[in-house]
Each structure stands twice: as structure tokens, then as C-alpha cells.
Design a protein around this motif. Structure first.
Motif: not given
Length: 89
Positions: A22-27, A31-40, A61-71
Motif C-alpha cells: 500500500a502507498a498512502c499520500l496526504v496533501r 502545500g506539503s505532501e506526506m507519503r508512507a508505505h505498508g505491506h502484507a 501504511c496509515l500507521n506510518e503516515l500517522s507517525r510522520a504527521l506526529m513528527r
């Protein structure tokens, strides 16, 4: 209650040989974008159920994205306050 801003998260999947990615993207409004990846990975003895692999990969993927948003938020707090931010997950 009025909605001021909305975020949309895009999740895309690829599947190959019992593996789901899975590849996640939030804009963000700044104006910044954040991306993350997950697998099964499907156990060889398990029945093929595409939906379950997608759910697991998306959750990771969303868990990784969540951690990136917190950072990111922590860094922004520190930049404003000049005090270390301690954000709990």
C-alpha cells in the motif's frame, strides 16, 4: 459546527505473489505532501483473500503516515516554542 478544512488520504495497492503493498499520500493545507508505505504477506497455507491483505497493508501504511504527521507537528511546535515537544502516540 463548521468544517474549516478537509484532508483526503489516497491509498493505492499493488499485489503480487501473495504480497500486498500500500502507498498512502496526504496533501496538507500548507502545500506539503506526506507519503508512507505498508505491506502484507499472505501465509502460503491461507486462502487468497485480496481484501484482507489490502486492509493489513493499508493499516500499516496509515500507521506510518500517522507517525510522520506526529513528527512534523512536533517539529513545528518546537520551531515556534523553542522547547522540545513530547507528543504521545
Amino acid at each position: 459546527m463548521q468544517t474549516i478544512v478537509g484532508w483526503h488520504v489516497d491509498v493505492e495497492f499493488t499485489e503480487e505473489a501473495g504480497r500486498t503493498r500500500a502507498a498512502c499520500l496526504v496533501r496538507l493545507p500548507d502545500g506539503s505532501e506526506m507519503r508512507a508505505h505498508g505491506h502484507a504477506r499472505r501465509h502460503p497455507d491461507d486462502r487468497e483473500q485480496q481484501r484482507i491483505g489490502e486492509e493489513i497493508a493499508a493499516a500499516r501504511c496509515l500507521n506510518e503516515l500517522s507517525r510522520a504527521l506526529m513528527r512534523k507537528a512536533g517539529g513545528e511546535i518546537e520551531a515556534e516554542t523553542h522547547i522540545p515537544a513530547h507528543l504521545a502516540m
